[in-house]
Design a protein around this motif. Structure first.
Motif, PDB file in Angstrom:
ATOM      1  N   ASP A  57      -6.230  14.672  -4.654  1.00 38.74           N
ATOM      2  CA  ASP A  57      -5.338  15.425  -5.536  1.00 38.74           C
ATOM      3  C   ASP A  57      -3.923  15.482  -4.945  1.00 38.74           C
ATOM      4  O   ASP A  57      -3.279  16.523  -4.889  1.00 38.74           O
ATOM      5  N   HIS A  58      -3.496  14.318  -4.443  1.00 42.01           N
ATOM      6  CA  HIS A  58      -2.164  14.196  -3.836  1.00 42.01           C
ATOM      7  C   HIS A  58      -1.636  12.809  -4.173  1.00 42.01           C
ATOM      8  O   HIS A  58      -2.092  11.814  -3.629  1.00 42.01           O
ATOM      9  N   HIS A  59      -0.697  12.749  -5.079  1.00 39.99           N
ATOM     10  CA  HIS A  59      -0.302  11.480  -5.684  1.00 39.99           C
ATOM     11  C   HIS A  59       1.060  11.008  -5.195  1.00 39.99           C
ATOM     12  O   HIS A  59       2.026  11.770  -5.238  1.00 39.99           O
ATOM     13  N   PRO A  60       1.135   9.750  -4.766  1.00 41.44           N
ATOM     14  CA  PRO A  60       2.415   9.227  -4.279  1.00 41.44           C
ATOM     15  C   PRO A  60       3.361   8.907  -5.431  1.00 41.44           C
ATOM     16  O   PRO A  60       2.942   8.699  -6.563  1.00 41.44           O
ATOM     17  N   GLU A  61       4.624   8.871  -5.090  1.00 40.87           N
ATOM     18  CA  GLU A  61       5.611   8.276  -5.981  1.00 40.87           C
ATOM     19  C   GLU A  61       5.702   6.825  -5.524  1.00 40.87           C
ATOM     20  O   GLU A  61       5.757   6.552  -4.330  1.00 40.87           O
ATOM     21  N   TRP A  62       5.677   5.895  -6.468  1.00 38.43           N
ATOM     22  CA  TRP A  62       5.780   4.507  -6.042  1.00 38.43           C
ATOM     23  C   TRP A  62       6.443   3.640  -7.083  1.00 38.43           C
ATOM     24  O   TRP A  62       6.611   4.032  -8.235  1.00 38.43           O
ATOM     25  N   PHE A  63       6.823   2.462  -6.623  1.00 34.77           N
ATOM     26  CA  PHE A  63       7.543   1.516  -7.452  1.00 34.77           C
ATOM     27  C   PHE A  63       7.013   0.133  -7.109  1.00 34.77           C
ATOM     28  O   PHE A  63       6.828  -0.195  -5.934  1.00 34.77           O
ATOM     29  N   ASN A  64       6.740  -0.666  -8.133  1.00 33.06           N
ATOM     30  CA  ASN A  64       6.184  -2.000  -7.911  1.00 33.06           C
ATOM     31  C   ASN A  64       6.988  -3.033  -8.683  1.00 33.06           C
ATOM     32  O   ASN A  64       7.243  -2.854  -9.875  1.00 33.06           O
ATOM     33  N   VAL A  65       7.391  -4.070  -7.990  1.00 31.98           N
ATOM     34  CA  VAL A  65       7.962  -5.256  -8.611  1.00 31.98           C
ATOM     35  C   VAL A  65       7.275  -6.453  -7.966  1.00 31.98           C
ATOM     36  O   VAL A  65       7.317  -6.610  -6.734  1.00 31.98           O
ATOM     37  N   TYR A  66       6.602  -7.224  -8.782  1.00 25.58           N
ATOM     38  CA  TYR A  66       5.859  -8.420  -8.378  1.00 25.58           C
ATOM     39  C   TYR A  66       4.995  -8.143  -7.152  1.00 25.58           C
ATOM     40  O   TYR A  66       3.949  -7.515  -7.271  1.00 25.58           O
ATOM     41  N   ASN A  67       5.398  -8.597  -5.973  1.00 27.14           N
ATOM     42  CA  ASN A  67       4.538  -8.481  -4.787  1.00 27.14           C
ATOM     43  C   ASN A  67       4.960  -7.336  -3.870  1.00 27.14           C
ATOM     44  O   ASN A  67       4.432  -7.188  -2.779  1.00 27.14           O
ATOM     45  N   ARG A  68       5.900  -6.526  -4.291  1.00 24.34           N
ATOM     46  CA  ARG A  68       6.418  -5.443  -3.445  1.00 24.34           C
ATOM     47  C   ARG A  68       6.003  -4.085  -4.003  1.00 24.34           C
ATOM     48  O   ARG A  68       6.117  -3.829  -5.201  1.00 24.34           O
ATOM     49  N   VAL A  69       5.550  -3.212  -3.103  1.00 24.39           N
ATOM     50  CA  VAL A  69       5.193  -1.844  -3.468  1.00 24.39           C
ATOM     51  C   VAL A  69       5.964  -0.904  -2.547  1.00 24.39           C
ATOM     52  O   VAL A  69       5.851  -0.993  -1.324  1.00 24.39           O
ATOM     53  N   GLU A  70       6.758  -0.042  -3.133  1.00 22.85           N
ATOM     54  CA  GLU A  70       7.485   0.978  -2.378  1.00 22.85           C
ATOM     55  C   GLU A  70       6.781   2.309  -2.610  1.00 22.85           C
ATOM     56  O   GLU A  70       6.546   2.694  -3.756  1.00 22.85           O
TER      57      GLU A  70
END
Length: 97
Positions: A57-70
């Protein structure tokens, strides 16, 4: 149960044990960028983390473009980095080892 923000000393100790993560002074959280061979591997990784995050019950903020995950971890209710973020970062690191 209320989650507390780590104090400066505890945050420094946590970051010493999380060398792949960078402190983000704007949010008070931590960030990490991962690169994979392709989109399918990146998306598969995100799916595995999503399952862990849902259970915790702890969700990250993330961003994905093709092969990269921030990934950005912070505990909004605590106003910055908490032990929950440290535990999630350790779990993510274990999945990428």
């Amino acid at each position: 149960m209320a989650v507390s923000k780590l104090n400066d000393e505890d945050r420094a100790t946590a970051l010493n044990h999380l060398p792949k993560w960078t402190y983000d002074s704007d949010s008070g959280g931590i960030r990490r960028t991962l690169k994979f061979e392709d989109f399918a591997q990146a998306f598969g990784f995100m799916t595995r983390i999503a399952i862990l995050a849902e259970k915790a019950d702890h969700h990250p903020e993330w961003f994905n473009v093709y092969n990269r995950v921030e990934i950005h971890l912070t505990t909004h209710d605590a106003g910055g980095l908490s032990q929950r973020d440290v535990e999630m970062a350790n779990a993510i690191d274990a999945m990428t080892a």
